[in-house]
Write an enzyme that holds these catalytic residues in place. Structure first.
Site, mmCIF file in Angstrom:
data_model
loop_
_atom_site.group_PDB
_atom_site.id
_atom_site.type_symbol
_atom_site.label_atom_id
_atom_site.label_comp_id
_atom_site.label_asym_id
_atom_site.label_seq_id
_atom_site.Cartn_x
_atom_site.Cartn_y
_atom_site.Cartn_z
ATOM 1 N N HIS A 106 0.813 -1.209 0.000
ATOM 2 C CA HIS A 106 0.000 0.000 0.000
ATOM 3 C C HIS A 106 0.837 1.245 0.000
ATOM 4 O O HIS A 106 0.508 2.240 -0.635
ATOM 5 C CB HIS A 106 -0.895 0.023 1.231
ATOM 6 C CG HIS A 106 -2.231 -0.458 0.877
ATOM 7 N ND1 HIS A 106 -2.993 0.203 -0.045
ATOM 8 C CD2 HIS A 106 -2.896 -1.548 1.226
ATOM 9 C CE1 HIS A 106 -4.084 -0.471 -0.213
ATOM 10 N NE2 HIS A 106 -4.055 -1.544 0.544
ATOM 11 N N ARG A 126 -3.634 -7.442 -26.302
ATOM 12 C CA ARG A 126 -3.131 -8.808 -26.105
ATOM 13 C C ARG A 126 -4.285 -9.798 -26.201
ATOM 14 O O ARG A 126 -5.343 -9.598 -25.589
ATOM 15 C CB ARG A 126 -2.483 -8.916 -24.721
ATOM 16 C CG ARG A 126 -2.059 -10.334 -24.399
ATOM 17 C CD ARG A 126 -1.300 -10.379 -23.104
ATOM 18 N NE ARG A 126 -2.160 -10.251 -21.953
ATOM 19 C CZ ARG A 126 -1.719 -10.112 -20.702
ATOM 20 N NH1 ARG A 126 -0.427 -10.068 -20.476
ATOM 21 N NH2 ARG A 126 -2.555 -10.033 -19.705
ATOM 22 N N GLU A 156 7.809 -13.479 -22.789
ATOM 23 C CA GLU A 156 7.597 -13.747 -21.360
ATOM 24 C C GLU A 156 8.288 -15.035 -20.946
ATOM 25 O O GLU A 156 8.496 -15.299 -19.771
ATOM 26 C CB GLU A 156 6.104 -13.878 -21.056
ATOM 27 C CG GLU A 156 5.318 -12.634 -21.384
ATOM 28 C CD GLU A 156 3.835 -12.788 -21.096
ATOM 29 O OE1 GLU A 156 3.359 -12.161 -20.158
ATOM 30 O OE2 GLU A 156 3.159 -13.552 -21.831
ATOM 31 N N ASP A 158 6.312 -11.918 -16.132
ATOM 32 C CA ASP A 158 6.460 -13.364 -16.365
ATOM 33 C C ASP A 158 7.882 -13.726 -16.774
ATOM 34 O O ASP A 158 8.380 -14.786 -16.394
ATOM 35 C CB ASP A 158 5.455 -13.836 -17.431
ATOM 36 C CG ASP A 158 4.095 -14.097 -16.814
ATOM 37 O OD1 ASP A 158 4.049 -14.744 -15.755
ATOM 38 O OD2 ASP A 158 3.082 -13.640 -17.366
ATOM 39 N N CYS A 181 6.351 -3.994 -21.479
ATOM 40 C CA CYS A 181 5.052 -3.682 -20.883
ATOM 41 C C CYS A 181 4.873 -4.291 -19.495
ATOM 42 O O CYS A 181 3.799 -4.228 -18.930
ATOM 43 C CB CYS A 181 3.907 -4.112 -21.794
ATOM 44 S SG CYS A 181 3.807 -5.888 -22.024
HETATM 45 C C1 PEP Z 1 3.994 -9.590 -17.855
HETATM 46 O O1 PEP Z 1 4.003 -10.800 -17.659
HETATM 47 O O2 PEP Z 1 4.984 -8.853 -17.639
HETATM 48 C C2 PEP Z 1 2.784 -8.927 -18.365
HETATM 49 C C3 PEP Z 1 2.827 -7.672 -18.766
HETATM 50 O O3 PEP Z 1 1.638 -9.635 -18.375
HETATM 51 P P1 PEP Z 1 0.767 -9.993 -17.052
HETATM 52 O O4 PEP Z 1 1.343 -9.213 -15.923
HETATM 53 O O5 PEP Z 1 -0.625 -9.627 -17.416
HETATM 54 O O6 PEP Z 1 1.000 -11.465 -16.941
HETATM 55 MG MG MG Z 2 2.389 -12.043 -18.374
#
Ligand code: PEP
Ligand code: MG
Length: 548
Positions: free
Chosen positions: A183, A321, A410, A434, A481
């Protein structure tokens, strides 16, 4: 003396320390002398009163704080908790002890879940404190009062505390506990308050000591000298000027453009992102359309949602995505098989390939939205392992009429095969959440291995470099991202490793925009090269952080 932790943003503050009062003493576990009904009635009254108080605080605070306080009020009114408390009183405990034990056992459950849920355990602990204070007839631990601005030091901050804080007085935040999704971190980001969480030794600091908090360098100067404070104030001025600077397109000091995009979970978030200067969308998560559904949503329903999103970004890039189900985002109609290790199971593109009609429907809805709007739609697949899988997705997307098709990086295997993937894929977007989980073999949902989930790890940075190098060689855009792009210092390193765009939670855009303007491309590349020489995430963070 200097202390270290994890900085949130790049803010700087200097001032005297005020400490959050310590939690109430644990209720003693003595045999109950009063009758059970009296204790049960007292417990129920305290739960109800605390729930009502939290709801009132929420109404007064508004915004994001209201959601959090409402969630806490729900905890206070939770029937399962109440039942557990009653059972404990009937078994011989006092109301105070029963409340303490029942909340502690629910807290343990949440902590076991790790990640975001684990960090909500602190919210539950805060509700318990308030209920016990009410039963004792004492004030719940409150926030410190002061006429002068101060730096607040706490074990961790609960949402109810933060809702009561006078932010005109709080210069900075330091917590002993808490990670990047606590938080304190969320609050600091949304209020642009310099903060450092997870500071070892924060509990040894004494009241009124003068501190300098530098979130950008992850350091706290204790007993700061007049010169330290004067230096910090100059840097603070520069930081404030940069944070309040007019919104410009993302760029480095030398003019090298790095478009700054938003991560969104629904079309309703578009307006806020645009107000904060998002130049487009770098990750639109489509799971919200599917997660509460018993069966896949229709093409028409999806088309409506995608059209609303694209219409919010006329002429701008929007990366959507394809459905990323499985593991932390389970979806029974796509995969209901029991898996021992769902993160390594039939998820993402693997699951879509097995149920290709769901993927075809989604792509068709996206093509329809693409063709009736002016946004520049890019579509990507999640959890792709290699060029064979990437080619499958890109071919199918193009066959159905998608103009720009790419994949997420990922899984480490995709990064290792980047050049092969980029022969066909129009772009790659690195999902560092990921990618870190799979590189470090540490479940991102599990609190006990949370320290491995650090995208600064040089192993992760090496994979990102491999993707960046392949992108430069094959003239293929490589975006980032994952959460890493929202870390202003890491954002510089990511650009140095070859990232061409950065996409993040909109609240982080101003800080990242300001950070990028402090370095040239050559300087970003030099910092990236230094970070790569680290042996650990902590070393890489120190080596790759510009001193400014
Ligand atoms: C990631 O894995 O970095 C990603 C952007 O996708 P998510 O967090 O939705 O798995
Ligand atoms: Mg991901």
């Amino acid at each position: 003396m200097e202390l270290h932790g994890i900085g949130v943003g790049r803010g700087i503050a200097a001032g005297p320390l005020k400490r959050m009062p310590e939690p109430l003493a644990e209720p003693t576990d003595v045999a109950r002398t009063t009758d059970a009904d009296t204790e049960i009635a007292a417990a129920r009254e305290a739960l109800t009163a605390v729930g009502a108080w939290l709801r009132d605080r929420g109404i007064a605070a508004g915004g994001e704080a209201k959601d959090v306080l409402d969630a806490q009020a729900l905890m206070a009114g939770d029937p399962a908790l109440a039942k557990d408390i009653v059972a404990r009183i009937n078994a011989g405990k006092t109301a105070e002890r029963a409340v303490f034990d029942a909340f502690a056992s629910f807290q343990k459950l949440l902590e076991g879940m790790g990640g975001y849920m684990g960090e909500r355990a602190a919210d539950l602990a805060d509700v318990a404190q308030r209920v016990i204070a009410r039963l004792r007839g004492v004030a719940a631990p409150g926030v410190p009062e002061s006429d002068q601005p101060f730096i607040l030091v706490a074990q961790d901050l609960a949402p109810a505390d933060t809702a009561l804080l006078d932010f005109t007085k709080v210069l900075g935040l330091i917590t002993r506990d808490g990670g990047p999704t606590s938080h304190t971190a969320i609050l600091a980001r949304s209020k642009s308050i310099p903060a450092i969480v997870g500071v070892v030794g924060a509990d040894t600091l004494t009241e009124d000591t003068v501190l300098v908090v530098n979130a950008g360098t992850n350091t706290v100067i204790v007993d700061a000298s007049d010169a330290d404070v004067a230096d910090a104030l100059l840097r603070r001025e520069a930081w404030l000027a940069a944070s309040n600077a007019p919104i410009t397109d993302g760029a480095l000091k030398d003019g090298h453009l790095v478009p700054l995009l938003a991560n969104l979970g629904s079309a309703t978030e578009a307006a806020d992102a645009i107000a904060l200067g998002a130049e487009g969308v770098g990750l639109f998560r489509t799971e919200f359309l599917f997660l509460d559904a018993q069966s896949a949503p229709t093409v028409a329903h999806q088309e409506e949602q995608y059209t609303a999103l694209l219409e919010a970004f006329p002429g701008k890039k929007v990366v959507v995505r394809a459905l990323d189900a499985g593991a932390d985002k389970p979806l029974s109609f796509l995969n209901d098989a029991h898996e021992e290790n769902p993160a390594l199971g039939l998820r993402g593109l693997r699951a879509l390939r097995v149920s290709e009609h769901i993927l075809r429907d989604q792509l068709t809805a996206l093509v329809n939205a693409q063709n009736k709007t002016t946004a520049d739609l890019w579509v990507m697949a999640p959890m792709v392992a290699d060029a064979e899988e990437s080619d499958y997705f890109v071919d199918l997307a193009r066959e159905l009429g998608i103009n720009v098709a790419g994949v997420m990086a990922e899984v480490p295997s995709l990064a290792l095969m980047a050049e092969q993937v980029m022969v066909k894929s129009d772009f790659v977007s690195i999902g560092t959440n990921d990618l870190t989980q799979y590189t470090m073999a540490a479940d991102r949902m599990l609190g006990s291995v949370a320290s491995y989930q650090d995208p600064w790890h040089p192993a992760v940075l090496r994979l990102i470099k491999q993707l960046g190098d392949a992108g430069a060689l094959l003239d293929t855009p490589v975006g980032v991202c994952g959460e890493a792009a929202a870390d202003a210092n890491l954002a510089i390193v990511l650009v140095g490793l070859g990232a061409t765009t950065l996409s993040m939670t909109p609240a982080a855009l101003a800080d990242v925009r300001a950070a990028l303007l402090t370095v040239t491309l050559a300087e970003a590349q030099a910092l990236a090269a230094k970070a790569l020489t680290g042996r650990t995430a902590a070393e890489a963070r120190v080596l790759g952080t510009a001193s400014f």
